[in-house]
Design a protein around this motif. Structure first.
Motif, PDB file in Angstrom:
ATOM      1  N   VAL A  55       0.890  -1.160   0.000  1.00  0.00           N
ATOM      2  CA  VAL A  55       0.000   0.000   0.000  1.00  0.00           C
ATOM      3  C   VAL A  55       0.925   1.205   0.000  1.00  0.00           C
ATOM      4  O   VAL A  55       1.754   1.360   0.897  1.00  0.00           O
ATOM      5  CB  VAL A  55      -0.906   0.018   1.249  1.00  0.00           C
ATOM      6  CG1 VAL A  55      -1.732   1.294   1.297  1.00  0.00           C
ATOM      7  CG2 VAL A  55      -1.790  -1.214   1.285  1.00  0.00           C
ATOM      8  N   SER A  56       0.792   2.048  -1.009  1.00  0.00           N
ATOM      9  CA  SER A  56       1.729   3.155  -1.193  1.00  0.00           C
ATOM     10  C   SER A  56       1.008   4.484  -1.082  1.00  0.00           C
ATOM     11  O   SER A  56       0.045   4.735  -1.810  1.00  0.00           O
ATOM     12  CB  SER A  56       2.380   3.040  -2.569  1.00  0.00           C
ATOM     13  OG  SER A  56       2.854   1.719  -2.748  1.00  0.00           O
ATOM     14  N   VAL A  63      -3.387   7.154  -2.313  1.00  0.00           N
ATOM     15  CA  VAL A  63      -2.930   5.767  -2.380  1.00  0.00           C
ATOM     16  C   VAL A  63      -2.696   5.418  -3.852  1.00  0.00           C
ATOM     17  O   VAL A  63      -3.556   5.642  -4.699  1.00  0.00           O
ATOM     18  CB  VAL A  63      -3.967   4.808  -1.756  1.00  0.00           C
ATOM     19  CG1 VAL A  63      -3.534   3.355  -1.911  1.00  0.00           C
ATOM     20  CG2 VAL A  63      -4.181   5.147  -0.277  1.00  0.00           C
ATOM     21  N   CYS A  65      -2.606   3.011  -6.752  1.00  0.00           N
ATOM     22  CA  CYS A  65      -3.198   1.737  -7.149  1.00  0.00           C
ATOM     23  C   CYS A  65      -2.926   1.499  -8.625  1.00  0.00           C
ATOM     24  O   CYS A  65      -2.479   2.403  -9.336  1.00  0.00           O
ATOM     25  CB  CYS A  65      -4.698   1.747  -6.893  1.00  0.00           C
ATOM     26  SG  CYS A  65      -5.132   1.779  -5.139  1.00  0.00           S
ATOM     27  N   VAL A  81      -3.384  -2.977  -5.510  1.00  0.00           N
ATOM     28  CA  VAL A  81      -2.146  -2.331  -5.094  1.00  0.00           C
ATOM     29  C   VAL A  81      -1.004  -3.102  -5.748  1.00  0.00           C
ATOM     30  O   VAL A  81      -1.173  -4.271  -6.103  1.00  0.00           O
ATOM     31  CB  VAL A  81      -1.996  -2.281  -3.547  1.00  0.00           C
ATOM     32  CG1 VAL A  81      -3.058  -1.392  -2.922  1.00  0.00           C
ATOM     33  CG2 VAL A  81      -2.013  -3.663  -2.927  1.00  0.00           C
ATOM     34  N   ILE A 132       3.456  -1.228   3.875  1.00  0.00           N
ATOM     35  CA  ILE A 132       2.939   0.100   3.561  1.00  0.00           C
ATOM     36  C   ILE A 132       4.134   1.008   3.309  1.00  0.00           C
ATOM     37  O   ILE A 132       5.145   0.927   4.018  1.00  0.00           O
ATOM     38  CB  ILE A 132       2.018   0.668   4.669  1.00  0.00           C
ATOM     39  CG1 ILE A 132       1.394   1.994   4.207  1.00  0.00           C
ATOM     40  CG2 ILE A 132       2.735   0.783   5.998  1.00  0.00           C
ATOM     41  CD1 ILE A 132       0.180   2.437   4.982  1.00  0.00           C
ATOM     42  N   ILE A 160     -10.748   5.725  -0.380  1.00  0.00           N
ATOM     43  CA  ILE A 160     -10.428   4.295  -0.235  1.00  0.00           C
ATOM     44  C   ILE A 160     -11.522   3.566   0.537  1.00  0.00           C
ATOM     45  O   ILE A 160     -12.006   2.515   0.118  1.00  0.00           O
ATOM     46  CB  ILE A 160      -9.044   4.089   0.421  1.00  0.00           C
ATOM     47  CG1 ILE A 160      -7.930   4.542  -0.527  1.00  0.00           C
ATOM     48  CG2 ILE A 160      -8.842   2.646   0.870  1.00  0.00           C
ATOM     49  CD1 ILE A 160      -7.763   3.702  -1.783  1.00  0.00           C
ATOM     50  N   THR A 174      -5.527  -6.857  -2.201  1.00  0.00           N
ATOM     51  CA  THR A 174      -5.644  -5.402  -2.088  1.00  0.00           C
ATOM     52  C   THR A 174      -6.557  -5.038  -0.932  1.00  0.00           C
ATOM     53  O   THR A 174      -6.226  -4.180  -0.108  1.00  0.00           O
ATOM     54  CB  THR A 174      -6.175  -4.811  -3.408  1.00  0.00           C
ATOM     55  OG1 THR A 174      -5.216  -5.095  -4.438  1.00  0.00           O
ATOM     56  CG2 THR A 174      -6.398  -3.316  -3.308  1.00  0.00           C
ATOM     57  N   ALA A 177      -4.799  -5.782   2.388  1.00  0.00           N
ATOM     58  CA  ALA A 177      -3.699  -4.840   2.617  1.00  0.00           C
ATOM     59  C   ALA A 177      -4.241  -3.467   3.022  1.00  0.00           C
ATOM     60  O   ALA A 177      -3.744  -2.848   3.976  1.00  0.00           O
ATOM     61  CB  ALA A 177      -2.828  -4.736   1.366  1.00  0.00           C
ATOM     62  N   LEU A 178      -5.270  -2.995   2.323  1.00  0.00           N
ATOM     63  CA  LEU A 178      -5.862  -1.705   2.673  1.00  0.00           C
ATOM     64  C   LEU A 178      -6.514  -1.762   4.052  1.00  0.00           C
ATOM     65  O   LEU A 178      -6.413  -0.804   4.837  1.00  0.00           O
ATOM     66  CB  LEU A 178      -6.887  -1.292   1.616  1.00  0.00           C
ATOM     67  CG  LEU A 178      -6.303  -0.914   0.247  1.00  0.00           C
ATOM     68  CD1 LEU A 178      -7.423  -0.769  -0.781  1.00  0.00           C
ATOM     69  CD2 LEU A 178      -5.455   0.345   0.333  1.00  0.00           C
ATOM     70  N   ALA A 181      -3.824  -1.505   6.641  1.00  0.00           N
ATOM     71  CA  ALA A 181      -3.335  -0.142   6.707  1.00  0.00           C
ATOM     72  C   ALA A 181      -4.337   0.755   7.458  1.00  0.00           C
ATOM     73  O   ALA A 181      -3.933   1.613   8.252  1.00  0.00           O
ATOM     74  CB  ALA A 181      -3.064   0.410   5.308  1.00  0.00           C
ATOM     75  N   ARG A 182      -5.632   0.529   7.209  1.00  0.00           N
ATOM     76  CA  ARG A 182      -6.660   1.307   7.917  1.00  0.00           C
ATOM     77  C   ARG A 182      -6.683   0.974   9.394  1.00  0.00           C
ATOM     78  O   ARG A 182      -6.794   1.862  10.243  1.00  0.00           O
ATOM     79  CB  ARG A 182      -8.027   1.069   7.289  1.00  0.00           C
ATOM     80  CG  ARG A 182      -8.187   1.770   5.937  1.00  0.00           C
ATOM     81  CD  ARG A 182      -9.511   1.506   5.283  1.00  0.00           C
ATOM     82  NE  ARG A 182     -10.622   1.951   6.114  1.00  0.00           N
ATOM     83  CZ  ARG A 182     -11.846   1.469   6.022  1.00  0.00           C
ATOM     84  NH1 ARG A 182     -12.134   0.529   5.134  1.00  0.00           N
ATOM     85  NH2 ARG A 182     -12.798   1.923   6.811  1.00  0.00           N
TER      86      ARG A 182
END
Length: 187
Positions: A55-56, A63, A65, A81, A132, A160, A174, A177-178, A181-182
């Motif tokens: 996740v960038s 972000v 994607c 991602v 991340i 997102i 994805t 991963a998101l 990160a959240r």
């Protein structure tokens, strides 16, 4: 927790067999499992190279994607991602960074490890490692293989959650991963 550990200890895998058929990214293998009733069954599974997703987040709070037209989903292309497989036993943080740079042209300021998950533990043996990246900036052109076509998107962090909630993020790696990160309050 004790009950969970008891159940986990009752289902043991026996060492896996030789590959049935080869592949570049996956090998179809078989493995015997001894069930709690004593019966032994044989299951097929996919053996793959270690993998990483990243996740960038850009310096502007978006972000990064991608969309690529090789998805096998019924919908066709999906929002994803960057992700990829390790090459030559490279560290997975290096794998994540390399895939981000190759697929998007973005370079991270720093990256953190968010953990791992299993895509489908009934058919894929190896986990997916999640990273991340922060302070990402586009510093060069994509470095795609001749048969790769990847389109890059910058999605505001505020969008997102909406994309996840309305089922626009359908790729499991994805989504997970998101979500990681959240949960870590990074996005």
């Amino acid at each position: 927790m004790r009950k969970i550990n008891e159940l986990l200890s009752k289902c043991k895998a026996v060492p896996f067999s030789s590959p049935k058929e080869g592949g570049n990214f996956y090998k179809v293998m078989t493995q015997k499992f001894k069930l709690p009733n004593g019966e032994v069954i044989v299951r097929e599974f996919l053996r793959k190279k270690p993998s990483a997703v990243i996740v960038s987040v850009t310096t502007e709070g978006k972000v990064v994607c991608i969309i690529q037209p090789i998805s096998l989903s019924s919908e066709g292309s999906l929002i994803e991602v960057p992700a990829g497989y390790a090459e030559n036993d490279v560290d997975l943080a290096q794998t994540a960074t390399r895939e981000l740079m190759e697929e998007t042209g973005y370079v991270p300021g720093r990256i953190n490890y968010l953990g791992k998950h299993y895509q489908d533990p009934g058919s894929i043996k190896e986990p997916v490692n999640v990273f991340i990246a922060f302070d990402c900036k586009r510093k060069h052109e994509q470095k795609l293989d001749p048969d790769e076509f990847i389109f890059t998107l910058e999605i505001p962090i505020s969008d997102i959650k909406t994309l996840m909630d309305c089922n626009e993020i359908k790729d499991a790696n994805t989504y997970i991963a998101l979500a990681k990160a959240r949960l870590a309050n990074y996005i």
